[in-house]
Design an enzyme around this catalytic site. Structure first.
Site, PDB file in Angstrom:
ATOM      1  N   ASP A 122     -17.019 -41.079  13.809  1.00 26.32           N
ATOM      2  CA  ASP A 122     -18.208 -40.658  14.565  1.00 26.32           C
ATOM      3  C   ASP A 122     -18.506 -39.179  14.356  1.00 26.32           C
ATOM      4  OD1 ASP A 122     -15.771 -40.132  15.866  1.00 26.32           O
ATOM      5  OD2 ASP A 122     -16.802 -39.730  17.751  1.00 26.32           O
ATOM      6  N   GLU A 123     -19.757 -38.850  14.613  1.00 24.84           N
ATOM      7  CA  GLU A 123     -20.207 -37.478  14.823  1.00 24.84           C
ATOM      8  C   GLU A 123     -19.773 -36.481  13.751  1.00 24.84           C
ATOM      9  OE1 GLU A 123     -21.050 -36.456  19.253  1.00 24.84           O
ATOM     10  OE2 GLU A 123     -18.922 -36.892  19.081  1.00 24.84           O
ATOM     11  N   VAL A 124     -19.978 -36.791  12.495  1.00 27.81           N
ATOM     12  CA  VAL A 124     -19.762 -35.757  11.488  1.00 27.81           C
ATOM     13  C   VAL A 124     -20.990 -34.847  11.491  1.00 27.81           C
ATOM     14  CG1 VAL A 124     -19.419 -35.270   9.048  1.00 27.81           C
ATOM     15  CG2 VAL A 124     -18.306 -37.249  10.099  1.00 27.81           C
TER      16      VAL A 124
END
Ligand code: ACM
Length: 725
Positions: free
Chosen positions: A326-328
Site C-alpha cells: 500500500d501507499e507507495v
C-alpha cells in the site's frame, strides 16, 4: 467509580435477572439472549432454566488433546470443575464430531448444532472449529451464579456467513506484548473471529527477530520485538483456539524501519531520526515516517525481501502471507534519477506500473514458497494472478474492482477501529455494500479543492451497480482493523473491544441480523463478559491511566470520562502529530468510543419522551451528578495541563445536564430555550468537526478531543417539554 466499575454496577442493578429492567420498549423478549454473534438459527424452548453444579463431558467420535484442553477452558470459563463429585446437579455435554483435514484453513468446517434440554446438552459439530465455536456459544448462553451455571432449553444451528473473520492489529506503530495479544486471541475466540492479522513492520519499527538480518531488531525495533520463540508460542496459542495468525510485512512502501537498518536499499536519502525517539509514531522529526520506500530497481532489494520472507515464512505456518503493497509515494521513485531512468528504459509510465512489476515478483516468489499473497487493494493495479487476495481499505468501491477481477477479497474498508466511531456505525456496514465507506459529499469536494492526491482513490462511486451474486462469491470476509499511531498497549483492549464484537457479528451472523437497538442492548453484557474472561487487564489499565492524575481529581475526571468519547476519524492522528506521545496519557486516550452510561441515558430519555415517566428518577439522578460534577472538577484540577485542557468539556457537560434537569422540571422559558438551543448547536458543531473520515472540516475541534455523548438524550428531553411563556 470508574466507567467499567460503573458499568458493572449498572448491570448488577438493572440486569439482576436475565431480562434487563429497561423500559418496556427496550426490554425486548430476550430472543437472542446476550449472544454475539447471533447464531444462524436459534429457537428457545420455554423460559425455564436448569441449574448445573457440574458438567460431565462425553466425547463421541473424533477428539484430540487440543479439544480436551478447550473443554477444560470451557469449564473454567463457566467456573465449573469436571472433577468434583460432591456436587448435586450434574448436567451432561455430549459432543459428536469428525476430524477436519481443513482445520485452520480457509475451507474448515465451522458449523455446529446445539440442543439443550433440561441440562442435557448435545453438540454436533462439523469439525474442531465447530466445537470451539459451540463452546463459545455455551459460555455466552450460561447464566451464572457463584458456583453453578444455568441453561435455558434451546436449539441452535449455526455456521458463519463469511469464512474469514479477522482482526488486524498494527504492532509496528506501538508494540503490543505477547500477553496483550493473547488477551485479544481469547476475546476473538469468544466472538468467533478466526484470523489474527499482525502488521509487523512499518515506518516506525520492525517487530520480529531476524537471525539473517539482526539489525532489524537491534536498530529498528527500538528494543521491542517478538523473538522467534515468542512468535511460535503465539501462533500455537492461537491455533489452540481455532485462530490463524497471518503476518504482514509491508513492502515496498512503509519501509523506513527496514531502511534504518539497511539504508543501502532506500529509494531516497533517509530523513533524520528524532534523537528522543522511543518507538512511537513521532520518531521522525518533521517528516512522514510512512513515506520512505525500498528501491525496487536494485537486485539487492528483491534478494533481501526474499531471504527475509523465507525466514518469516518458517515462523508463520498459515497458507496466506500479507505483503502490504500500500501507499507507495510516487516521488520516492520518480525523484530518484536512477529509478527514473530505469522506468524510462523499461517503459513504466508511472510509479504504480513500477510497483506492479515489484509486486508481481514478490507474488511469484511467495507462490514458489507455497504461500498465497495478500495485498492491500493497490495490488489490483499489479499484473498478478487471480489467486492474490485483495484487502480492500481505501473505499468500498474497490470491493467491486477486486471481485470483478475475480480476486478473493477481504473487506477492511469501513472497519477501521482506529477511526474511533461508535459500535453502531461499524455494525451497519455490510461487506457487500459498495457505498459503505469512502469519501463523498463535502469532504470529497474539499479534498478535490485542496488537490488531495488520494481524493479519487478514496472516493465512493455512486454509479456502481450492487455486487452481482457471482461477485459476492469472491468476498472471503473482512477484518476489523486497528492502526496504532495513537494507541498504547494500555489502551489496546478498549480501542479494539467491544467494537470488534459487533464486526464479528456482522461477519458471522445472517445478513438479516441488523437490529441496532438489540445490538446496543447486548453490547454492555458482551463487554463485561469479555473483560471477565479475556480482556482481564481492562480495568487495571484504566485505573493506571487515571492514577497519573492527582488522586483528588480522579472521581470528577472519571465522571467526565464516563459520558465522553474521543474525537473521531483521523482527528486524533493529527492531534498526536502535534502533541507527541504525551497524548497517550491525556483524557482523550482514556475515553472510550462507546459510552454505555450515555447510551443508557439516551435510551431512557427516549422512553421518557414517549411517555414512560417511571424513568424520570434515574434520569434525574444521572443529570444531577453530571450537573454537580463541574464544581468538583474545577476544585481538583490543580493546574494539571491535560485537565485544564478539558475544562470547557466539563463545563459543557454540566450545562447540558442542567438543561436536562430543567426539561424534567418542565420549566423552560423562551429566553432559557434560546440559551439551551445555542448550547446544543455548539455540541452539534463539535461532532461535525470530526465527522470527515480523512480530512478536517473547517470547524474548531472540541477541547482536549472529547465529545459529549449525552447530547442526544438532552436534545430529546428538551424537545419533549413545551416552552413556558
Ligand atoms: C492502510 O491503511 N495503509 C492499508
Amino acid at each position: 467509580m470508574t466507567k467499567r466499575n460503573r458499568l458493572r454496577a449498572i448491570l448488577f442493578l438493572a440486569c439482576a435477572s436475565s431480562l434487563c429492567m429497561l423500559p418496556h420498549s427496550y426490554a425486548q423478549a430476550s430472543s437472542s439472549a446476550d449472544l454475539m454473534p447471533i447464531p444462524s438459527v436459534i429457537s428457545w424452548q420455554g423460559n425455564e432454566e436448569k441449574t448445573c453444579d457440574q458438567i460431565k463431558i462425553n466425547w463421541h467420535g473424533a477428539h484430540s488433546p487440543m479439544l480436551e484442553r478447550a473443554s477444560e477452558r470451557l469449564l473454567h470459563s463457566l467456573r465449573l470443575s469436571s472433577r468434583s463429585d460432591k456436587k448435586q446437579t450434574t448436567c451432561s455435554l455430549e459432543i459428536r464430531s469428525k476430524d477436519d483435514p481443513a482445520y485452520l484453513a480457509i475451507g474448515e468446517r465451522e458449523n455446529y448444532r446445539l440442543t439443550i434440554h433440561q441440562g442435557k446438552i448435545v453438540m454436533n459439530a462439523g469439525g474442531p472449529a465447530g466445537i470451539l465455536h459451540g463452546f463459545a456459544t455455551l459460555v455466552q448462553l450460561a447464566g451464572s451464579t457463584p458456583d453453578s451455571v444455568s441453561f435455558r432449553d434451546v436449539t441452535i444451528s449455526d455456521a458463519p456467513r463469511f469464512r474469514w473473520r479477522g482482526l488486524m492489529i498494527d504492532v509496528a506503530r506501538h508494540f503490543m506484548s505477547v500477553s496483550a495479544l493473547k488477551r485479544q486471541i481469547d476475546a476473538m475466540d469468544l466472538t468467533k473471529l478466526n484470523v489474527l492479522h499482525l502488521h509487523l513492520s512499518d515506518g516506525s519499527a520492525f517487530r520480529v527477530e531476524s537471525q539473517l538480518f539482526p539489525r532489524l531488531q537491534t536498530v529498528s525495533s527500538h528494543g521491542q520485538y517478538y523473538t522467534q520463540d515468542e512468535i511460535r508460542d503465539l501462533v500455537a496459542y492461537a491455533a489452540e483456539r481455532g485462530i490463524r495468525v497471518v503476518p504482514e510485512f509491508d513492502v515496498p512502501g512503509h519501509a523506513l524501519a527496514v531502511l534504518e537498518a539497511y539504508p543501502q536499499l532506500a529509494a531516497q536519502p533517509l530523513p533524520a531520526a528524532n534523537a528522543a525517539c522511543t518507538g512511537g509514531s513521532a520518531c521522525i522529526a518533521g517528516s512522514n515516517a510512512n513515506n520512505p520506500a525500498l528501491d525496487p530497481t536494485k537486485p539487492e532489494t528483491l534478494d533481501f525481501v526474499e531471504k527475509l520472507f523465507v525466514e518469516m515464512i518458517h515462523l508463520f505456518p498459515d497458507a496466506y502471507f500479507h505483503a502490504g503493497s500500500d501507499e507507495v509515494v510516487a516521488s520516492q521513485w520518480t525523484g530518484n534519477p536512477q529509478i527514473a531512468s530505469y522506468m524510462k528504459a523499461h517503459n513504466y509510465p508511472d510509479a504504480s506500473a513500477l510497483q506492479g512489476e515489484f509486486t508481481a515478483k514478490i507474488q511469484a516468489f511467495l507462490a514458489g514458497q507455497g504461500k498465497t499473497m495478500i495485498g492491500w487493494d493497490e495490488v489490483l493495479s499489479a499484473p498478478v494472478p487471480q489467486s492474490v487476495v485483495a484487502d480492500v481499505w481505501r473505499s468500498s468501491k474497490w470491493i467491486n474492482a477486486a471481485t470483478a477481477k475475480m480476486h478473493p477479497t477481504l473487506v477492511s474498508s469501513g472497519y477501521y477501529l482506529d477511526l474511533l466511531r461508535p459500535a453502531r456505525e461499524y455494525y451497519q456496514i455490510d461487506p457487500y455494500n459498495l457505498m459503505a465507506s469512502g469519501l463523498s459529499g463535502a469532504e470529497l469536494e474539499h479534498a478535490r479543492q485542496i488537490h488531495f492526491r488520494l481524493a479519487d482513490a478514496f472516493a465512493l462511486d455512486p454509479s456502481l451497480p450492487p455486487l452481482s451474486a457471482r461477485q459476492k462469491q469472491y468476498v472471503l470476509g473482512g477484518e476489523a482493523v486497528l492502526w496504532t499511531e495513537a494507541v498504547s498497549e494500555q489502551m489496546l483492549n478498549q480501542r479494539v473491544w467491544p467494537r470488534a464484537a459487533v464486526i464479528a457479528e456482522r461477519l458471522w451472523s445472517p445478513e438479516t441480523v441488523t437490529d441496532v437497538a438489540d445490538m446496543e442492548r447486548r453490547l454492555p453484557h458482551v463487554a463485561a463478559q469479555l473483560d471477565r474472561l479475556a480482556l482481564t487487564t481492562t480495568q487495571q489499565d484504566h485505573e493506571q491511566m487515571l492514577s497519573r492524575y492527582p488522586a483528588a481529581s480522579k472521581q470528577a475526571l472519571d465522571t467526565v470520562l464516563q459520558v465522553t468519547s474521543p474525537v473521531r476519524n483521523y482527528t486524533i492522528n493529527r492531534m498526536i502529530k502535534k502533541a507527541g506521545e504525551g497524548l497517550l496519557t491525556w483524557p482523550v486516550a482514556m475515553a472510550e468510543p462507546d459510552s454505555f452510561p450515555a447510551m443508557r441515558f439516551n435510551q431512557l430519555a427516549d422512553a421518557y419522551a414517549h411517555g414512560d415517566h417511571s424513568v424520570a428518577l434515574e434520569l434525574r439522578r444521572d443529570l444531577e451528578k453530571w450537573s454537580a460534577n463541574d464544581d468538583q472538577f474545577e476544585k481538583t484540577i490543580g493546574g494539571v495541563a491535560a485537565l485544564e485542557m478539558i475544562r470547557p468539556v466539563s463545563q459543557q457537560l454540566s450545562a447540558l445536564a442542567q438543561a436536562g434537569l430543567e426539561a424534567l422540571d418542565g420549566t423552560i422559558d423562551t429566553a432559557r430555550r434560546t440559551q439551551i438551543e445555542k448550547l446544543l448547536a455548539q455540541q452539534q458543531e463539535t461532532f461535525a468537526a470530526s465527522s470527515w473520515q480523512l480530512l478536517s472540516p473547517p470547524l474548531p475541534q472540541p477541547a482536549g478531543g472529547l465529545l459529549i455523548d449525552i447530547v442526544p438524550g438532552v436534545r430529546t428531553l428538551v424537545d419533549s417539554v413545551s416552552t413556558v411563556h
